[in-house]
Design a protein around this motif. Structure first.
Motif, PDB file in Angstrom:
ATOM      1  N   MET A   1       7.460 -50.668  72.738  1.00 20.86           N
ATOM      2  CA  MET A   1       7.280 -49.645  71.709  1.00 20.86           C
ATOM      3  C   MET A   1       7.777 -50.175  70.384  1.00 20.86           C
ATOM      4  SD  MET A   1       9.008 -45.863  71.572  1.00 20.86           S
ATOM      5  CE  MET A   1       7.820 -44.818  72.395  1.00 20.86           C
ATOM      6  N   ASN A   2       7.121 -49.773  69.361  1.00 20.13           N
ATOM      7  CA  ASN A   2       7.562 -50.134  68.023  1.00 20.13           C
ATOM      8  C   ASN A   2       7.523 -48.868  67.187  1.00 20.13           C
ATOM      9  OD1 ASN A   2       7.865 -51.090  65.400  1.00 20.13           O
ATOM     10  ND2 ASN A   2       6.887 -53.026  65.901  1.00 20.13           N
ATOM     11  N   THR A   3       8.692 -48.409  66.789  1.00 19.00           N
ATOM     12  CA  THR A   3       8.758 -47.150  66.051  1.00 19.00           C
ATOM     13  C   THR A   3       9.032 -47.392  64.586  1.00 19.00           C
ATOM     14  OG1 THR A   3      11.083 -47.038  66.528  1.00 19.00           O
ATOM     15  CG2 THR A   3       9.616 -45.793  67.964  1.00 19.00           C
ATOM     16  N   VAL A 339       1.896 -58.709  67.061  1.00 21.19           N
ATOM     17  CA  VAL A 339       2.713 -59.682  67.803  1.00 21.19           C
ATOM     18  C   VAL A 339       3.660 -58.945  68.748  1.00 21.19           C
ATOM     19  CG1 VAL A 339       4.534 -61.413  67.590  1.00 21.19           C
ATOM     20  CG2 VAL A 339       2.609 -61.443  65.991  1.00 21.19           C
ATOM     21  N   HIS A 340       4.305 -57.922  68.230  1.00 19.43           N
ATOM     22  CA  HIS A 340       5.278 -57.163  69.028  1.00 19.43           C
ATOM     23  C   HIS A 340       4.616 -56.573  70.279  1.00 19.43           C
ATOM     24  CE1 HIS A 340       9.022 -54.653  69.363  1.00 19.43           C
ATOM     25  NE2 HIS A 340       8.195 -53.921  70.090  1.00 19.43           N
ATOM     26  N   GLU A 341       3.519 -55.856  70.080  1.00 27.88           N
ATOM     27  CA  GLU A 341       2.885 -55.176  71.223  1.00 27.88           C
ATOM     28  C   GLU A 341       2.240 -56.174  72.191  1.00 27.88           C
ATOM     29  OE1 GLU A 341       3.980 -52.368  71.444  1.00 27.88           O
ATOM     30  OE2 GLU A 341       4.457 -51.972  69.349  1.00 27.88           O
ATOM     31  N   ALA A 343       3.373 -59.283  72.707  1.00 28.84           N
ATOM     32  CA  ALA A 343       4.482 -59.927  73.436  1.00 28.84           C
ATOM     33  C   ALA A 343       4.911 -59.066  74.620  1.00 28.84           C
ATOM     34  CB  ALA A 343       5.659 -60.169  72.494  1.00 28.84           C
ATOM     35  N   HIS A 344       4.798 -57.755  74.433  1.00 28.30           N
ATOM     36  CA  HIS A 344       5.114 -56.833  75.542  1.00 28.30           C
ATOM     37  C   HIS A 344       4.175 -57.010  76.736  1.00 28.30           C
ATOM     38  CE1 HIS A 344       8.368 -54.324  74.191  1.00 28.30           C
ATOM     39  NE2 HIS A 344       7.737 -53.834  73.145  1.00 28.30           N
ATOM     40  N   GLN A 345       2.990 -57.576  76.514  1.00 28.52           N
ATOM     41  CA  GLN A 345       2.094 -57.766  77.667  1.00 28.52           C
ATOM     42  C   GLN A 345       2.782 -58.643  78.710  1.00 28.52           C
ATOM     43  OE1 GLN A 345      -0.812 -55.866  77.667  1.00 28.52           O
ATOM     44  NE2 GLN A 345       0.162 -55.152  75.779  1.00 28.52           N
ATOM     45  N   ASN A 362      12.556 -55.647  77.420  1.00 29.36           N
ATOM     46  CA  ASN A 362      11.269 -55.418  76.753  1.00 29.36           C
ATOM     47  C   ASN A 362      11.402 -55.629  75.244  1.00 29.36           C
ATOM     48  OD1 ASN A 362      10.744 -54.453  79.299  1.00 29.36           O
ATOM     49  ND2 ASN A 362      10.001 -52.455  78.655  1.00 29.36           N
ATOM     50  N   GLU A 363      12.321 -54.852  74.652  1.00 30.64           N
ATOM     51  CA  GLU A 363      12.342 -54.770  73.184  1.00 30.64           C
ATOM     52  C   GLU A 363      12.997 -55.977  72.513  1.00 30.64           C
ATOM     53  OE1 GLU A 363      10.374 -52.883  72.081  1.00 30.64           O
ATOM     54  OE2 GLU A 363      10.137 -51.307  73.588  1.00 30.64           O
ATOM     55  N   GLY A 364      14.021 -56.548  73.143  1.00 26.04           N
ATOM     56  CA  GLY A 364      14.632 -57.749  72.578  1.00 26.04           C
ATOM     57  C   GLY A 364      13.635 -58.900  72.561  1.00 26.04           C
ATOM     58  N   PRO A 415      18.825 -52.481  71.323  1.00 29.14           N
ATOM     59  CA  PRO A 415      17.947 -53.215  72.247  1.00 29.14           C
ATOM     60  C   PRO A 415      16.921 -54.093  71.517  1.00 29.14           C
ATOM     61  CG  PRO A 415      18.161 -50.930  72.931  1.00 29.14           C
ATOM     62  CD  PRO A 415      18.789 -51.030  71.562  1.00 29.14           C
ATOM     63  N   TYR A 416      16.540 -53.695  70.315  1.00 30.94           N
ATOM     64  CA  TYR A 416      15.560 -54.461  69.532  1.00 30.94           C
ATOM     65  C   TYR A 416      16.238 -55.643  68.836  1.00 30.94           C
ATOM     66  CZ  TYR A 416      12.149 -50.647  70.044  1.00 30.94           C
ATOM     67  OH  TYR A 416      11.277 -49.728  70.549  1.00 30.94           O
ATOM     68  N   ASP A 417      17.076 -55.329  67.840  1.00 33.79           N
ATOM     69  CA  ASP A 417      17.608 -56.392  66.972  1.00 33.79           C
ATOM     70  C   ASP A 417      18.722 -57.192  67.643  1.00 33.79           C
ATOM     71  OD1 ASP A 417      15.828 -55.644  65.027  1.00 33.79           O
ATOM     72  OD2 ASP A 417      17.245 -54.339  63.980  1.00 33.79           O
TER      73      ASP A 417
END
Ligand SMILES: [Zn+2]
Length: 485
Positions: A1-3, A339-341, A343-345, A362-364, A415-417
């Motif tokens: 997810m990218n919010t 790229v973000h979404e 990479a989640h694949q 997932n998010e990192g 979890p992201y940054d």
């Protein structure tokens, strides 16, 4: 997810989406309803046959998913009429019992259940909150394969999280779409709604002729009859339920093939042709780059769908068909979100979390993929981005361990940054060669499965031959700002 529609390092599109995510915790409990299907023979449970658990055992979301069985496949047939917002569903779930079951649950929010059959025999059903409790006319012994058919209808709903915003089933001017994490599937079909129980999916969507209906995977033959068109999609690789999607409406669809696999790119016609279409057209080039870093692209098709609704503020990595809010492209071409979404694949979709607390897996990884892309495009370096994020992150990121963020911070910055920073700290500790070998091995070993942080730590130590406790303790579990590596 990218919010976020932004990264700390790139001001690009920073204001495009104001929402910063901090969790995904709001759930519409719905009003319990109860209905019985056709009268069934009285169950004759043996003494050992027991009710399946109402949750799969997730510490953050105890009622998500269910216990006692494992789903192999879903055959979903839905008919949706944008004029009434009503959805008619007919879903057959094929599963195996993992316990001796007298009753078992599926997750379903709202909707009216008209009938339930287990192995084609009428079964009794009751509703308790978001649980559909099914009592077959015979107990299901461990190991037994069975089918459950549920016929239902209603107006599918959504849930709203104070930070992430609205998610679930969106009714739009021209149709509808579905997107949401950690769960959205149970808003439109009965499901074992947790990533631990991945399954394959066949989805048939019947919509008024002239509208497009896109879902996950590979498209099958299309049929039109009496003013209605049925679109068929099939995802043959195991998929976590929250990654199922549906996009119905007026779309510009570009079909092509890449490396022998179909590519389906859709952009809502509510958007003028432009940046969103251009960004989507970069999908396969970005996937190819990621393939060079993470190993073979994990699915049988590629794609992406840009949808528009004023209440949607995120993009989601729906399997083989990420869904992007139109807002991401408001300021121009946005490769970072693609790229973000994508990479989640690999990380999120093929390798899924065993429990939601491991969300940094997932998010990192998806966030770090954005750093790698910037390095690849000579826009920056992962080190420079790390330095910037390390220096400028809000203090809360250091109090929140990415590998145990708590439910409220599930989609927060940590979890992201900090998850991405943890990967960079690992890269510094083991060197580039071992680091990229770890990423590839992780994607390969856990493909189509679920994984935990502990398993990642073990693999990193195995591949690098290094003891990495202090690195992971500081970056994944600590509650203080770690020293700069
Ligand atoms: Zn993400």
């Amino acid at each position: 997810m990218n919010t976020r529609g932004k990264t700390v390092w790139a001001a690009l599109a920073a204001a495009a989406l104001a929402a910063t995510a901090t969790g995904c915790t709001s759930h519409d409990t719905g009003s319990p309803t109860s209905a019985s299907s056709a009268p069934a023979a009285s169950p004759t449970p043996s003494l050992n046959f027991q009710a399946g658990a109402a949750g799969i055992g997730d510490p953050y979301y105890p009622t998500y998913g269910n216990g006692g069985y494992d789903v192999a496949s879903y055959a979903i047939k839905v008919k949706y009429d944008p004029k009434t917002n009503r959805l008619n569903g007919d879903v057959t779930v094929t599963a195996s019992a993992t316990a001796d079951l007298s009753t078992f649950n599926l997750d379903l929010r709202g909707m009216t259940v008209r009938s339930v059959a287990v192995d084609e025999k009428p079964a009794t059903q009751t509703r308790t909150g978001n649980e559909l409790v099914i009592t077959p006319d015979h107990g299901l012994a461990t190991g037994v394969k069975f089918t459950v058919r549920v016929v239902y209808d209603g107006v599918p709903g959504s849930v709203t999280d104070p930070e992430v915003g609205k998610m679930g089933f969106f009714h739009t001017a021209d149709g509808a779409f579905v997107v949401g994490e950690p769960e959205s599937a149970s808003l439109w079909f009965p499901v074992n709604d947790h990533p631990q129980d991945k399954a394959t999916y066949d989805v048939q969507i019947t919509v008024p002729a002239g509208l497009t209906a896109i879902s996950n995977g590979v498209q099958g033959p299309q049929q039109t009859e009496a003013g209605w068109t049925t679109w068929k999609w099939s995802e043959s690789k195991p998929m976590a339920s929250y990654l199922t999607t549906l996009a119905i409406g007026d779309y510009r669809v570009v079909n092509s093939t890449h490396k022998g696999k179909p590519v389906v790119l859709g952009v809502t016609k509510q958007l003028a042709k432009g940046a969103a279409d251009t960004s989507m057209s970069h999908t396969v080039a970005i996937a190819d780059y990621l393939e060079s870093v993470f190993g073979a692209y994990p699915f049988d098709s590629y794609g992406g769908v840009v949808v528009k609704d004023d209440d949607l503020h995120f993009a989601l990595e729906c399997q083989s068909r990420p869904v992007y809010s139109a807002g991401f492209f408001r300021r121009g071409v946005n490769d970072s979100v693609v790229v973000h979404e994508l990479a989640h694949q690999w990380f999120g979709d093929s390798v899924s979390v065993k429990t939601w607390q491991d969300i940094w897996l997932n998010e990192g990884f998806a966030s770090y993929a954005e750093w790698l892309w910037a390095e690849h495009k000579h826009e920056s370096t992962a080190q420079a981005i790390f330095d910037n994020v390390y220096k400028n992150s809000d203090a809360s990121i250091w109090r929140t361990p990415p590998a145990k963020p708590g439910k409220k911070e599930l989609f927060g910055d940590s979890p992201y940054d900090r998850g991405a920073m943890a990967l960079h700290a690992l890269r510094k500790a083991v060197g580039d060669k071992a680091f990229f070998e770890i990423l590839k091995k992780w994607a390969e070993q856990k493909a189509d499965g679920v994984a935990t942080t502990d398993e990642f730590v073990t693999l990193a130590e195995q591949v690098s031959g290094k003891q990495l406790d202090s690195v992971f303790q500081a970056w994944l579990f600590g509650t203080k700002k770690p020293a700069k590596p």
